[in-house]
Design an enzyme around this catalytic site. Structure first.
Site, mmCIF file in Angstrom:
data_model
loop_
_atom_site.group_PDB
_atom_site.id
_atom_site.type_symbol
_atom_site.label_atom_id
_atom_site.label_comp_id
_atom_site.label_asym_id
_atom_site.label_seq_id
_atom_site.Cartn_x
_atom_site.Cartn_y
_atom_site.Cartn_z
ATOM 1 N N GLY A 16 0.797 -1.225 0.000
ATOM 2 C CA GLY A 16 0.000 0.000 0.000
ATOM 3 C C GLY A 16 0.825 1.269 0.000
ATOM 4 O O GLY A 16 0.347 2.321 0.452
ATOM 5 N N ASN A 18 1.493 3.014 -2.560
ATOM 6 C CA ASN A 18 0.749 3.940 -3.427
ATOM 7 C C ASN A 18 -0.522 4.447 -2.749
ATOM 8 O O ASN A 18 -0.912 5.599 -2.945
ATOM 9 C CB ASN A 18 0.427 3.269 -4.765
ATOM 10 C CG ASN A 18 1.642 3.237 -5.660
ATOM 11 O OD1 ASN A 18 2.006 4.245 -6.252
ATOM 12 N ND2 ASN A 18 2.301 2.079 -5.715
ATOM 13 N N MET A 94 -3.969 -7.127 -7.026
ATOM 14 C CA MET A 94 -3.450 -8.168 -7.905
ATOM 15 C C MET A 94 -4.531 -9.147 -8.369
ATOM 16 O O MET A 94 -4.293 -10.339 -8.480
ATOM 17 C CB MET A 94 -2.297 -8.906 -7.193
ATOM 18 C CG MET A 94 -1.204 -7.975 -6.711
ATOM 19 S SD MET A 94 -0.591 -6.833 -7.983
ATOM 20 C CE MET A 94 0.859 -7.701 -8.499
ATOM 21 N N HIS A 113 0.441 0.130 -13.120
ATOM 22 C CA HIS A 113 1.258 -1.037 -13.461
ATOM 23 C C HIS A 113 2.731 -0.634 -13.570
ATOM 24 O O HIS A 113 3.043 0.398 -14.184
ATOM 25 C CB HIS A 113 0.772 -1.650 -14.782
ATOM 26 C CG HIS A 113 1.484 -2.927 -15.095
ATOM 27 N ND1 HIS A 113 1.201 -4.113 -14.440
ATOM 28 C CD2 HIS A 113 2.494 -3.195 -15.954
ATOM 29 C CE1 HIS A 113 2.000 -5.058 -14.899
ATOM 30 N NE2 HIS A 113 2.799 -4.533 -15.808
ATOM 31 N N GLU A 178 5.714 6.147 -9.420
ATOM 32 C CA GLU A 178 4.290 5.830 -9.226
ATOM 33 C C GLU A 178 3.656 6.755 -8.194
ATOM 34 O O GLU A 178 2.535 7.246 -8.382
ATOM 35 C CB GLU A 178 4.130 4.376 -8.760
ATOM 36 C CG GLU A 178 4.444 3.343 -9.824
ATOM 37 C CD GLU A 178 4.180 1.927 -9.372
ATOM 38 O OE1 GLU A 178 3.899 1.083 -10.223
ATOM 39 O OE2 GLU A 178 4.263 1.648 -8.160
#
Ligand code: GAR
Length: 214
Positions: A16, A18, A94, A113, A178
């Site tokens: 986590g 992100n 996922m 991704h 990201e």
């Protein structure tokens, strides 16, 4: 007057980091979105701890308790709706999302991704890039569709592969990129600046089609 924020639901399966980037950005009063709920398919996902620390509603849904993938995704959709979610963000989730979620959220499911799609799809993109020997890889943020890693691309950025990289060092470099881009993609969606024409996604200039109330 306080401007209204769009509500996002974040789906996770793991660490986590992100999600944390989104939590941090959403805490800024001017950021046009807030997190309504965090949902994990794994009970041990550290992202659930991050959600709890941030005081966010968090849900673990166990796939084993459902008869089919469709029933499972139907339950996720119901949780998202319960929390008023308008945009679904797959942040290290996922699993494939299926029609119950995709139909409820047309052009409103975003996936992240760790490669430049269409290269290196799947669950081990950084390792696959290293094994192939590419000199650059990257990140992709795209609208999700009914297959893995195939929907219209919103944002991509190149990340160099260094000679001495292993999977850990390459992933660290990828994650930094990201963490910068995922909140930006949410901001673009939340301010009405993403326009899809078939596979091509235009990013509208600021002020062109921005929501008046943000
Ligand atoms: C991210 O690097 C994301 O791109 C990847 O999982 C990681 C989650 O990290 N997603 C995929 O590989 C999807 N196919 P995080 O849990 O620390 O945010």
């Amino acid at each position: 007057m306080q401007k209204s924020k769009r509500v996002i639901g974040v789906l996770i399966s793991g660490s986590g980091s992100n999600l944390q980037a989104l939590i941090d950005e959403c805490s800024a009063p001017a950021f046009p979105a807030r997190i309504g709920v965090v949902i994990s398919n794994r009970s041990d996902a550290f992202g659930l701890v991050r959600a709890e620390r941030a005081g966010l509603p968090k849900v673990w849904l166990d796939r084993q308790e459902f008869d089919s993938n469709e029933a499972y995704d139907g339950a996720i959709r119901d949780k998202l709706r319960e929390h008023g979610v308008e945009l679904v963000v797959l942040a290290g989730y996922m699993r494939l999302v299926r029609s119950p979620i995709l139909d409820a959220y047309p052009e409103a499911v975003i996936n992240l991704h760790p490669s430049l799609l269409p290269s290196f799809t799947g669950a081990s993109a950084a390792r696959d890039a290293l094994d192939y020997g590419v000199k650059v890889t990257g990140i992709t943020i795209h609208f999700a569709d009914a297959e893995f890693d195939t929907g219209p691309v919103i944002i991509q950025e190149v990340v160099p592969v260094h000679q001495n990289d292993d999977e850990k060092t390459l992933l660290e470099r990828i994650h930094k990129v990201e963490h910068r881009h995922l909140p930006y993609a949410v901001k673009l969606w939340a301010t009405g600046r993403l326009q899809t024409h078939g596979r091509r996604v235009r990013i509208l200039p600021k002020g062109d089609k921005s929501r008046e109330d943000i």
